[in-house]
Design a protein around this motif. Structure first.
Motif, PDB file in Angstrom:
ATOM      1  N   GLY A  36       0.827  -1.211   0.000  1.00  0.00           N
ATOM      2  CA  GLY A  36       0.000   0.000   0.000  1.00  0.00           C
ATOM      3  C   GLY A  36       0.856   1.254   0.000  1.00  0.00           C
ATOM      4  O   GLY A  36       0.424   2.321  -0.467  1.00  0.00           O
ATOM      5  N   GLY A  40       0.305   4.582  -2.257  1.00  0.00           N
ATOM      6  CA  GLY A  40       0.231   5.947  -1.738  1.00  0.00           C
ATOM      7  C   GLY A  40       1.185   6.879  -2.460  1.00  0.00           C
ATOM      8  O   GLY A  40       0.825   8.003  -2.833  1.00  0.00           O
ATOM      9  N   THR A  53      -6.389  10.033  -2.099  1.00  0.00           N
ATOM     10  CA  THR A  53      -5.602   8.803  -2.054  1.00  0.00           C
ATOM     11  C   THR A  53      -6.081   7.877  -0.946  1.00  0.00           C
ATOM     12  O   THR A  53      -6.296   6.678  -1.160  1.00  0.00           O
ATOM     13  N   CYS A  54      -6.260   8.416   0.228  1.00  0.00           N
ATOM     14  CA  CYS A  54      -6.711   7.603   1.365  1.00  0.00           C
ATOM     15  C   CYS A  54      -8.142   7.119   1.168  1.00  0.00           C
ATOM     16  O   CYS A  54      -8.475   5.992   1.566  1.00  0.00           O
ATOM     17  N   SER A  57      -8.239   3.923  -0.911  1.00  0.00           N
ATOM     18  CA  SER A  57      -7.887   2.709  -0.179  1.00  0.00           C
ATOM     19  C   SER A  57      -8.966   2.322   0.827  1.00  0.00           C
ATOM     20  O   SER A  57      -9.241   1.139   1.025  1.00  0.00           O
ATOM     21  N   TRP A 150      -2.868  -1.937   4.630  1.00  0.00           N
ATOM     22  CA  TRP A 150      -2.952  -1.268   3.329  1.00  0.00           C
ATOM     23  C   TRP A 150      -3.286   0.211   3.491  1.00  0.00           C
ATOM     24  O   TRP A 150      -2.677   1.068   2.837  1.00  0.00           O
ATOM     25  N   THR A 154      -0.751   3.225   2.844  1.00  0.00           N
ATOM     26  CA  THR A 154      -1.194   4.206   1.836  1.00  0.00           C
ATOM     27  C   THR A 154      -0.986   5.622   2.358  1.00  0.00           C
ATOM     28  O   THR A 154      -0.473   6.503   1.646  1.00  0.00           O
TER      29      THR A 154
END
Length: 247
Positions: A36, A40, A53-54, A57, A150, A154
């Motif tokens: 992960g 990121g 981005t977060c 995930s 993950w 990330t």
């Protein structure tokens, strides 16, 4: 009958200690969860914000689709095309869910939450267990450890993207696809499956220079119906030959 699908009777020596299932599940969860970080970094390097981005995930949580999306965006692809490519890659999880619903037989109230963890890794670990109890433990431990790691990595990857610099120089954008291929390769056991994979690779790589980013992935998805159609035609011709010989 449903209880017997994909399971070995524990009385036949198929039982596996819970500790061994947990150990194997944690091994997969930790090994894949650490990648992960690569997502990121790649996502932040593609221009997505830390929040975006977060959120990918946390909500999408299917590595290959996430990498496909940010990879297409980084290459200048249309956002809709990139999202479509990621969606088609994620559709496989729906088929995993059909199999796991029989194997795990979870209570209805739990199924919507468990669906978030239906991915390649949890499916592989669950199917590898000889009993339903083992499958449930493997699925839960893999899903929990992988989801937590993950998302944590990330976040760390996105925060550290600026310090790392050019992600292309590190090759981190290839980490996700490499993990996905490593999991997929052992599953290609029949000639038809290998042919589908080979044709998909040829379509994807062959069209990469001439089509917009993200589109080759969509076209590569046509490999499966094309090969299955050709295989159906071949089997039909073989049956006709056999019947003709009998007459």
């Amino acid at each position: 009958m449903a209880d017997q699908i994909g399971l070995v009777d524990e009385r036949d020596g198929g039982e596996k200690p819970d500790s061994a299932v947990v150990r194997d599940a944690l091994g997969v969860g930790v090994a894949v969860g650490l990648s992960g970080f690569a997502f990121g970094v790649t996502s932040a390097g593609s221009g997505l914000t830390l929040l975006q981005t977060c959120a990918l995930s946390l909500l999408v949580f299917t590595g290959a689709s996430q990498f496909a999306l940010v990879g297409a965006l980084a290459a200048g692809g249309n956002p809709l095309t990139a999202a479509a490519g990621a969606f088609f890659l994620g559709v496989r999880n729906a088929f995993y869910g059909l199999r796991l619903s029989q194997l795990l037989a979870l209570p209805r109230a739990v199924r919507p939450f468990a669906a978030q963890w239906v991915i390649d890794e949890t499916t592989v670990v669950a199917l590898a267990q000889p009993t339903r109890r083992g499958a449930r433990i493997g699925f839960a431990v893999t899903g929990l450890s992988l989801y937590v790691l993950w998302n944590l990595t990330t976040l760390l990857g996105a925060l550290g993207a600026e310090a790392i610099g050019d992600t292309d120089a590190w090759g981190l954008d290839a980490a996700g696809p490499a993990v996905f291929l490593a999991l997929l390769a052992p599953m290609l056991k029949t000639t038809v499956e290998r042919t589908v994979a080979g044709v998909a690779v040829l379509l994807g790589l062959g069209l990469l220079p001439v089509l917009p980013a993200g589109v080759p992935v969509l076209v590569a998805a046509l490999a499966a119906p094309a090969v299955l159609w050709a295989e159906g035609r071949r089997r039909g011709a073989d049956r006709d030959d056999v019947q003709g010989g009998d007459r």
